[in-house]
Design a protein around this motif. Structure first.
Motif, PDB file in Angstrom:
ATOM      1  N   MET A   1       0.832  -1.205   0.000  1.00  0.00           N
ATOM      2  CA  MET A   1       0.000   0.000   0.000  1.00  0.00           C
ATOM      3  C   MET A   1       0.867   1.256   0.000  1.00  0.00           C
ATOM      4  O   MET A   1       0.555   2.230  -0.692  1.00  0.00           O
ATOM      5  CB  MET A   1      -0.942   0.004   1.203  1.00  0.00           C
ATOM      6  CG  MET A   1      -2.117  -0.935   1.061  1.00  0.00           C
ATOM      7  SD  MET A   1      -3.270  -0.784   2.437  1.00  0.00           S
ATOM      8  CE  MET A   1      -4.613  -1.824   1.850  1.00  0.00           C
ATOM      9  N   GLU A   2       1.951   1.240   0.752  1.00  0.00           N
ATOM     10  CA  GLU A   2       2.837   2.407   0.766  1.00  0.00           C
ATOM     11  C   GLU A   2       3.398   2.682  -0.627  1.00  0.00           C
ATOM     12  O   GLU A   2       3.534   3.838  -1.038  1.00  0.00           O
ATOM     13  CB  GLU A   2       3.974   2.192   1.766  1.00  0.00           C
ATOM     14  CG  GLU A   2       3.566   2.369   3.218  1.00  0.00           C
ATOM     15  CD  GLU A   2       3.238   3.815   3.570  1.00  0.00           C
ATOM     16  OE1 GLU A   2       3.825   4.737   2.959  1.00  0.00           O
ATOM     17  OE2 GLU A   2       2.389   4.021   4.451  1.00  0.00           O
ATOM     18  N   LEU A   3       3.720   1.628  -1.369  1.00  0.00           N
ATOM     19  CA  LEU A   3       4.222   1.808  -2.730  1.00  0.00           C
ATOM     20  C   LEU A   3       3.140   2.394  -3.634  1.00  0.00           C
ATOM     21  O   LEU A   3       3.416   3.279  -4.458  1.00  0.00           O
ATOM     22  CB  LEU A   3       4.725   0.476  -3.291  1.00  0.00           C
ATOM     23  CG  LEU A   3       5.992  -0.085  -2.639  1.00  0.00           C
ATOM     24  CD1 LEU A   3       6.291  -1.483  -3.178  1.00  0.00           C
ATOM     25  CD2 LEU A   3       7.180   0.834  -2.868  1.00  0.00           C
TER      26      LEU A   3
ATOM     27  N   GLN B   1       0.099   7.257  10.903  1.00  0.00           N
ATOM     28  CA  GLN B   1       1.397   7.932  10.833  1.00  0.00           C
ATOM     29  C   GLN B   1       2.042   7.864   9.449  1.00  0.00           C
ATOM     30  O   GLN B   1       3.171   8.334   9.272  1.00  0.00           O
ATOM     31  CB  GLN B   1       2.347   7.299  11.863  1.00  0.00           C
ATOM     32  CG  GLN B   1       1.841   7.393  13.293  1.00  0.00           C
ATOM     33  CD  GLN B   1       2.411   6.312  14.196  1.00  0.00           C
ATOM     34  OE1 GLN B   1       3.239   5.504  13.776  1.00  0.00           O
ATOM     35  NE2 GLN B   1       1.959   6.282  15.445  1.00  0.00           N
ATOM     36  N   SER B   2       1.355   7.320   8.465  1.00  0.00           N
ATOM     37  CA  SER B   2       1.928   7.195   7.131  1.00  0.00           C
ATOM     38  C   SER B   2       2.107   8.570   6.491  1.00  0.00           C
ATOM     39  O   SER B   2       1.130   9.262   6.193  1.00  0.00           O
ATOM     40  CB  SER B   2       1.032   6.333   6.239  1.00  0.00           C
ATOM     41  OG  SER B   2       1.429   6.447   4.883  1.00  0.00           O
ATOM     42  N   ALA B   3       3.346   8.946   6.239  1.00  0.00           N
ATOM     43  CA  ALA B   3       3.613  10.254   5.630  1.00  0.00           C
ATOM     44  C   ALA B   3       3.114  10.307   4.192  1.00  0.00           C
ATOM     45  O   ALA B   3       2.587  11.325   3.743  1.00  0.00           O
ATOM     46  CB  ALA B   3       5.105  10.555   5.678  1.00  0.00           C
TER      47      ALA B   3
ATOM     48  N   ALA C   1      -5.635  -0.657  -8.039  1.00  0.00           N
ATOM     49  CA  ALA C   1      -4.733  -1.669  -7.496  1.00  0.00           C
ATOM     50  C   ALA C   1      -4.578  -1.506  -5.982  1.00  0.00           C
ATOM     51  O   ALA C   1      -4.521  -2.492  -5.240  1.00  0.00           O
ATOM     52  CB  ALA C   1      -3.370  -1.574  -8.183  1.00  0.00           C
ATOM     53  N   LEU C   2      -4.501  -0.259  -5.522  1.00  0.00           N
ATOM     54  CA  LEU C   2      -4.418  -0.005  -4.080  1.00  0.00           C
ATOM     55  C   LEU C   2      -5.614  -0.601  -3.355  1.00  0.00           C
ATOM     56  O   LEU C   2      -5.472  -1.269  -2.326  1.00  0.00           O
ATOM     57  CB  LEU C   2      -4.343   1.504  -3.828  1.00  0.00           C
ATOM     58  CG  LEU C   2      -4.524   1.974  -2.380  1.00  0.00           C
ATOM     59  CD1 LEU C   2      -3.392   1.470  -1.502  1.00  0.00           C
ATOM     60  CD2 LEU C   2      -4.611   3.505  -2.317  1.00  0.00           C
ATOM     61  N   ASN C   3      -6.799  -0.370  -3.880  1.00  0.00           N
ATOM     62  CA  ASN C   3      -8.003  -0.877  -3.227  1.00  0.00           C
ATOM     63  C   ASN C   3      -8.005  -2.403  -3.170  1.00  0.00           C
ATOM     64  O   ASN C   3      -8.460  -2.997  -2.186  1.00  0.00           O
ATOM     65  CB  ASN C   3      -9.243  -0.367  -3.953  1.00  0.00           C
ATOM     66  CG  ASN C   3      -9.449   1.124  -3.762  1.00  0.00           C
ATOM     67  OD1 ASN C   3      -8.675   1.788  -3.078  1.00  0.00           O
ATOM     68  ND2 ASN C   3     -10.476   1.678  -4.383  1.00  0.00           N
TER      69      ASN C   3
END
Length: 281
Positions: free
Chosen positions: A59-61, A128-130, A98-100
């Protein structure tokens, strides 16, 4: 004699595919797969923790790619380059899709499964995800307090502060529409950029004019932005459902309100006037 039902022998590999390399393969030098594959470091023996880690990192990517595309679209709108802007928006929509889908590996975690490793990540929280915060700021959902989590990392804090102070993607869309002669109010484009975006009736009228005009060249833009809004809102809703299923209404790991906070966030529309205008057509 060979049995006729035996598997067909694999063809010999092309010699160019089996050559040795001095050091990492060119593939690894470009993709850095060995780095990515070394980043999963579970802290427990729980069977589900690896899936949770991989899902979160993937997800971060996707967040990174979405931010990249929205920044590209924002810059293109500022230059009145509609084609480049809409291309970036469309690409971001594919990334959001794709994220979903990334929720699938952890969407059915039971409380027992989640609790088997939850304590291991202590005060860590997706809150906390920047990079996700960059996404929110680019959508115009600004909040100075959300910069505080990142003050301990100067480079992350500096980059996030820049996004916080800059125009959002939607700000640049509205400025573009105004330059195209649409009745976007001046106050909507000269607003305090560090404040959360608030819906404006004048912006609704600008979108109404676009949609009410047969074959208006900007109707496609309106629908592309609506696609993005829907995908973001679906991601938020799925987040609510995953948390509701795994931990119910318990407080979040970083002391947040957990489910209640996610539900409040999920109730906020993205690009609100694009939803309101549909009632006026």
């Amino acid at each position: 004699m060979t049995d006729s039902t035996s598997a067909v022998a694999e063809p010999a590999a092309d010699s160019t595919l089996t050559r040795p390399f001095q050091g990492p393969s060119p593939y690894d030098e470009y993709v850095h797969a060995s780095v990515l594959n070394a980043l999963q470091q579970p802290l427990t023996e729980a069977a589900d923790e690896m899936g949770f880690l991989v899902t979160t990192q993937v997800m971060e990517l996707w967040f990174t790619l979405v931010v990249h595309e929205w920044q590209a679209a924002r810059e293109a709108f500022a230059k009145d380059n509609l084609d480049a802007a809409t291309d970036a928006i469309i690409r971001s929509g594919r990334a959001l899709t794709a994220l979903n889908a990334s929720w699938k590996p952890i969407a059915a975690l039971t409380p027992t499964q989640f609790n088997s490793f939850r304590e291991a990540f202590g005060r860590a929280s997706g809150f906390q995800s920047a990079m996700y915060r960059h996404m929110e700021f680019l959508l115009g959902q600004k909040n100075a307090g959300l910069l505080n989590n990142h003050r301990g990392d100067s480079s992350v804090h500096e980059a996030l502060t820049e996004t916080y102070r800059a125009t959002s993607l939607y700000d640049e869309v509205l400025r573009f529409l105004r330059r195209r002669g649409l009745p976007v109010p001046e106050k909507a484009v000269e607003r305090d950029l560090t404040a959360p975006y608030a819906a404006d009736p004048g912006v609704v009228e600008a979108w109404r004019e676009i949609y009410a005009t047969p074959r208006h060249e900007l109707q496609a833009l309106g629908e592309q932005l609506t696609d993005i809004a829907e995908l973001v809102e679906r991601w938020r809703f799925d987040h609510v459902m995953v948390v509701r299923r795994a931990m119910g209404a318990k407080p979040g790991s970083a002391g947040s309100a957990g489910l209640a906070w996610l539900e409040r966030r999920a109730s906020r529309p993205v690009f609100p006037e694009l939803w309101t205008v549909r009632s006026e057509l």
